[in-house]
Enzyme design. Structure first.
Site, short mmCIF file in Angstrom:
data_model
loop_
_atom_site.label_atom_id
_atom_site.label_comp_id
_atom_site.label_asym_id
_atom_site.label_seq_id
_atom_site.Cartn_x
_atom_site.Cartn_y
_atom_site.Cartn_z
N TYR A 190 0.83 -1.20 0.00
CA TYR A 190 0.00 0.00 0.00
C TYR A 190 0.87 1.26 0.00
O TYR A 190 0.60 2.21 -0.75
CB TYR A 190 -0.91 -0.04 1.22
CG TYR A 190 -1.79 1.16 1.41
CD1 TYR A 190 -2.91 1.37 0.62
CD2 TYR A 190 -1.53 2.08 2.44
CE1 TYR A 190 -3.74 2.47 0.82
CE2 TYR A 190 -2.36 3.18 2.65
CZ TYR A 190 -3.45 3.37 1.84
OH TYR A 190 -4.28 4.46 2.03
N LYS A 194 0.93 4.23 -2.86
CA LYS A 194 0.61 5.62 -2.53
C LYS A 194 1.80 6.55 -2.78
O LYS A 194 1.61 7.73 -3.13
CB LYS A 194 0.16 5.72 -1.07
CG LYS A 194 -1.21 5.08 -0.81
CD LYS A 194 -2.28 5.68 -1.72
CE LYS A 194 -3.67 5.22 -1.33
NZ LYS A 194 -4.71 5.76 -2.27
N THR A 224 -12.35 4.75 7.69
CA THR A 224 -12.90 4.08 6.52
C THR A 224 -12.70 2.57 6.69
O THR A 224 -12.12 2.12 7.67
CB THR A 224 -12.18 4.52 5.23
OG1 THR A 224 -10.84 4.00 5.23
CG2 THR A 224 -12.14 6.04 5.10
#
Length: 322
Positions: A190, A194, A224
């Site tokens: 991840y 990013k 989230t």
């Protein structure tokens, strides 16, 4: 030069909607991954500010499995019930052909495209030595390719518009992360994706500048599906008072970056958490020494340590020990 608002088909979608107002009135937006979380809040806020919104979401699980038209349809319906303008889209944004149909849907439905908010993504967090090839590829595909494909297709439209004398005040808002800027233990894949988005933002901002397009990125911190696991305690809503981790706190910044007023802001990365906005300062040239000749390997250590002592220390990786 003909302006983007010179009547005709480009204005028809909001003619007759006298209640449409806000800093994005008359503008057309795509928000990817808009069925839940941050994307949902972005779509609602952009519509609240007057934009017509194409609500894109493939409808997968938090780790990217399955598909459903339900999340995108629910958000589009919520916008319409509130008096806004929206249509749903279920395209896989990491598929180039599907990304083209997404951009074309905005143009065919509303006559133009002004705003692209790249938000879609999911996580498959693991420590480096436990990450599989499939997990690596899936996360890079949805985040990195899922940013590039819609951006590439939208950019082609804006370039064609500019060459035809219809320079648009177009805006792209990408979604990076503190994980991509400072790193995050257990999120190597991840973080890599990013970080790539942050670099893509810099390049796109410069390449698209001649066509009237600004490209910025945000690094949001909010509650989230992607943060409910490793950061659940920190992200929990408070019993009372301001909910700093509510994803809706991020969306007003996105709306302003999407506005005509933001024409002088491009190639920047903005971190947002609760009521705090921070302009990130990325890689810059620091202390240096030019020998004017090839270095001897044995001499490198002392010089490099001297330069490192003068340089700003990097911020700790999220989750680092000590």
């Amino acid at each position: 030069m003909r302006t983007p608002d010179d009547g005709g088909r480009e204005r028809r979608w909001y003619e007759g909607h006298s209640t449409v107002s806000g800093i994005l009135r008359g503008r057309v937006a795509i928000v990817t991954g808009a069925g839940r979380g941050l994307g949902r809040e972005h779509a609602l806020e952009l519509a609240r500010q007057g934009a017509a919104v194409v609500v894109n979401d493939l409808g997968t699980s938090g780790s990217g499995e399955g598909a459903s038209a339900g999340p995108a349809e629910e958000v589009a319906n919520a916008i319409r019930l509130a008096g806004g303008i929206a249509v749903a889209n279920g395209a896989d944004v990491a598929d180039f052909a599907a990304a083209q149909t997404l951009v074309q849907q905005a143009i065919d439905t509303f006559g133009s495209l002004d705003i692209l908010v790249n938000n879609a993504g999911f996580v498959r967090d693991r420590m480096l030595v436990n990450t599989t090839e499939a997990e690596w590829e899936a996360v890079l595909r949805v985040h990195l390719t899922g940013h590039f494909a819609p951006l590439r297709q939208a950019a082609a439209y804006w370039r064609a518009q500019a060459k035809a004398g219809r320079l648009r005040a177009a805006r792209v808002i990408n979604t990076s992360s503190g994980a991509g800027l400072q790193g995050s233990v257990g999120q190597g894949t991840y973080s890599t994706a990013k970080a790539g988005i942050a670099a893509l933002t810099l390049v796109a901002a410069e390449e698209l500048r001649p066509y009237g397009v600004t490209v910025n990125a945000i690094a949001p911190s909010a509650r989230t599906r992607m943060t409910e696991g490793p950061f659940a305690q920190r992200m929990a809503p408070p019993a009372e008072g301001f909910d700093a981790m509510h994803p809706g706190n991020v969306s007003p910044v996105v709306a302003w970056l999407a506005s005509v007023d933001a024409a002088d802001v491009t190639g920047r990365l903005i971190e947002i958490e609760g009521g705090r906005i921070c302009v990130e300062e990325g890689w810059r040239h620091g202390p240096a020494k030019d020998l004017g000749a090839r270095w001897d390997a044995a001499a490198v250590g002392g010089t490099l340590r001297s330069l490192l002592a003068q340089a700003t220390r990097p911020e700790p990786v999220y989750g680092a020990r000590g």
